[in-house]
Design an enzyme around this catalytic site. Structure first.
Site, PDB file in Angstrom:
ATOM      1  N   SER A 176      13.451  55.238  78.305  1.00 21.44           N
ATOM      2  CA  SER A 176      13.960  56.596  78.338  1.00 21.44           C
ATOM      3  C   SER A 176      15.156  56.711  79.284  1.00 21.44           C
ATOM      4  O   SER A 176      16.123  55.959  79.152  1.00 21.44           O
ATOM      5  CB  SER A 176      12.827  57.550  78.730  1.00 21.44           C
ATOM      6  OG  SER A 176      13.208  58.890  78.556  1.00 21.44           O
ATOM      7  N   ASP A 385      10.945  58.254  67.040  1.00 26.47           N
ATOM      8  CA  ASP A 385      11.422  58.997  68.199  1.00 26.47           C
ATOM      9  C   ASP A 385      12.702  59.727  67.847  1.00 26.47           C
ATOM     10  O   ASP A 385      13.678  59.108  67.416  1.00 26.47           O
ATOM     11  CB  ASP A 385      11.671  58.029  69.363  1.00 26.47           C
ATOM     12  CG  ASP A 385      12.362  58.701  70.534  1.00 26.47           C
ATOM     13  OD1 ASP A 385      12.158  59.916  70.728  1.00 26.47           O
ATOM     14  OD2 ASP A 385      13.102  58.011  71.258  1.00 26.47           O
ATOM     15  N   HIS A 441       8.692  57.964  71.453  1.00 31.07           N
ATOM     16  CA  HIS A 441       9.699  57.809  72.504  1.00 31.07           C
ATOM     17  C   HIS A 441       9.310  56.743  73.523  1.00 31.07           C
ATOM     18  O   HIS A 441      10.156  55.975  73.970  1.00 31.07           O
ATOM     19  CB  HIS A 441       9.921  59.149  73.197  1.00 31.07           C
ATOM     20  CG  HIS A 441      11.018  59.113  74.207  1.00 31.07           C
ATOM     21  ND1 HIS A 441      12.295  58.697  73.903  1.00 31.07           N
ATOM     22  CD2 HIS A 441      11.034  59.431  75.534  1.00 31.07           C
ATOM     23  CE1 HIS A 441      13.056  58.765  74.991  1.00 31.07           C
ATOM     24  NE2 HIS A 441      12.315  59.208  75.985  1.00 31.07           N
TER      25      HIS A 441
END
Length: 464
Positions: A176, A385, A441
């Site tokens: 991320s 994601d 994600h």
């Protein structure tokens, strides 16, 4: 008179924090831990004002030979504990079926990456998890570049305090928002080695999952991703391409056609869980009567004030247990958290995010610089994601102008397609990009078995 190199080592060692503890038992886990867990603080910054907390778990395989991994969780401001216990990077997870009320239970995670690597989970930057500063100045002016510098200093001091791991292959890993800070840290390590800084680090490469890289590129690819996943119609997509000219982020407000198209697009995706588009978007009644709804991902809410859930049915509800567990005083004592150092543990500190300066809009230049170093790089993307769509990641990788060594093709776990991979090279530099089929994600959170197979094979230099 001591040689200059020895003087550097002595000074660095004096400044190295020795606040480390071996943890044999934890509240919520039955019996002794069947792995070696160490926690501690490393002081960084002026006069060690910033105290960065970490969890270190030795490899369950061969600690003396397996890679040493520094894991960075995203956010910015998300605790290393989140990756350890939720993303299947660490050997523990919450036992949801047997957790009731204010007594979360822990169980072993069979797909932990610590089966093949020694892993340091760091709470960084300061204000994350159990990390804190002794003065207010330590919290001020936090940014991407300062966070990278302090994390690099942390790693130098940690290795000085753990010299037996100096020869292990070193990888920096994260996901991320770490995609912004991590390449800067790798650059710092590389520059430090070349400048003769101590200790020398055996850096071999880095690993990134669904990484933020360039805000405009990452976010712009949400629209073509939505089209490919049938979240918007072909008609709307073609209109958007024509009216917005492929630019969906920095839109001219006077471009009425594009603005109208974006309104329709936003209406289509408003109730989509962008972290994993196949999973429900969950809300509950707000504990604050002034607010109509509460987003379970809005971590500024006091989780302990919410009605207890006997069996969480939504992934977001699983995060409740970390608030209950990590804020328990017996847990903090067991982890040797310094009493009074923090007021309230949060999985992701939103107040830190609000004051954090994103001074690096794109980390692409660092990826470009690191090509010359001959490192091994693994980039993986959960293919469901929408926060950081795989399409944008593929786009910036292709902009590096590497040689395609192996074209897009599937890889397998248990006889089933686990994702698709492409391998790139440039002289000694090797980059593997892979999708995780069905992943969100934080891909290992959704597909732990496949991601353990991925990292195990990659660390061992086997084909995925």
């Amino acid at each position: 008179m001591l040689p200059q190199v020895v003087l550097v080592l002595v000074v660095l060692y004096v400044n190295t924090v020795s606040s480390t503890s071996i943890i044999n038992t934890l509240p919520g886990f039955s019996g002794d831990l069947p792995f070696k867990l160490e926690t501690g603080y490393v002081g960084v910054g002026d006069l060690d004002d910033v105290q960065l907390f970490y969890y270190f778990i030795e490899s369950e395989g061969s600690p003396e030979h397996d890679p040493l991994v520094l894991w960075l969780t995203g956010g910015p401001g998300c605790s290393g504990f989140s990756a350890l216990v939720y993303e299947s990077i660490g050997p523990l997870s919450f036992d949801y079926a047997n957790s009731t009320g204010n007594k979360p239970q822990l169980k072993l995670n069979p797909f932990s990456w610590t089966k093949v690597a020694n892993i340091i989970f760091i709470d960084a930057p300061v204000g994350t998890g159990y990390s804190y500063a002794r003065t207010w100045e330590g919290y001020s002016n936090m940014s991407d570049t300062l966070s990278a510098a302090e994390t690099y200093q942390f790693l130098r001091k940690w290795l000085m305090d753990h010299p037996k791991f100096l020869n292990n292959p070193l990888y920096i890993a994260g996901d991320s928002y770490s995609g912004i800070v991590l390449p800067i840290i790798v650059q710092e390590i590389s520059d430090g080695n070349e400048d003769g800084r101590h200790p020398p680090m055996n850096i071999q490469g880095y690993v990134l999952g669904n990484p933020a890289t360039d805000v405009d590129v990452d976010y712009n690819y949400r629209v073509p991703f939505a089209f490919r996943k049938a979240l918007i119609s072909d008609e709307l997509y073609q209109l958007m391409k024509r009216n917005c000219k492929g630019e969906y982020i920095n839109v001219d407000p006077n471009n009425a056609l594009c603005v109208d198209d974006l309104d329709q697009y936003n209406e289509c995706i408003a109730d989509i869980n962008t972290a994993q588009i196949l999973e429900p978007l969950c809300t509950v009644s707000s504990p604050n009567p002034m607010e109509s709804e509460w987003d379970p991902n809005d971590l500024s809410v006091n989780i302990l004030s919410l009605p207890q859930l006997s069996r969480p049915w939504c992934r977001s509800y699983n995060y409740f247990f970390s608030y209950i567990w990590a804020n328990d005083k017996t847990v903090q004592a067991a982890l040797h958290v310094r009493e009074g150092s923090i007021e309230d543990w949060q999985r992701c500190n939103k107040s830190l995010s609000a004051s954090y300066t994103s001074d690096v809009s794109s980390s692409l230049v660092f990826h470009q610089n690191l090509i010359k170093k001959g490192y091994r790089v693994l980039i993986y993307s959960g293919d469901h994601d929408m926060v950081i769509p795989y399409l944008g990641t593929v786009a910036w990788i292709e902009s590096l102008n590497l040689t395609v060594e192996s074209r897009w093709k599937p890889w397998f776990v248990n006889g089933q397609i686990a994702g698709y991979k492409v391998e790139y090279t440039y002289e000694k530099y090797q980059l593997t990009f892979t999708t995780i089929k069905g992943g969100g994600h934080t891909a290992p959170e959704y597909r732990p078995e496949e991601c353990l197979a991925m990292i195990s094979r990659w660390f061992a230099f086997y084909p995925l």
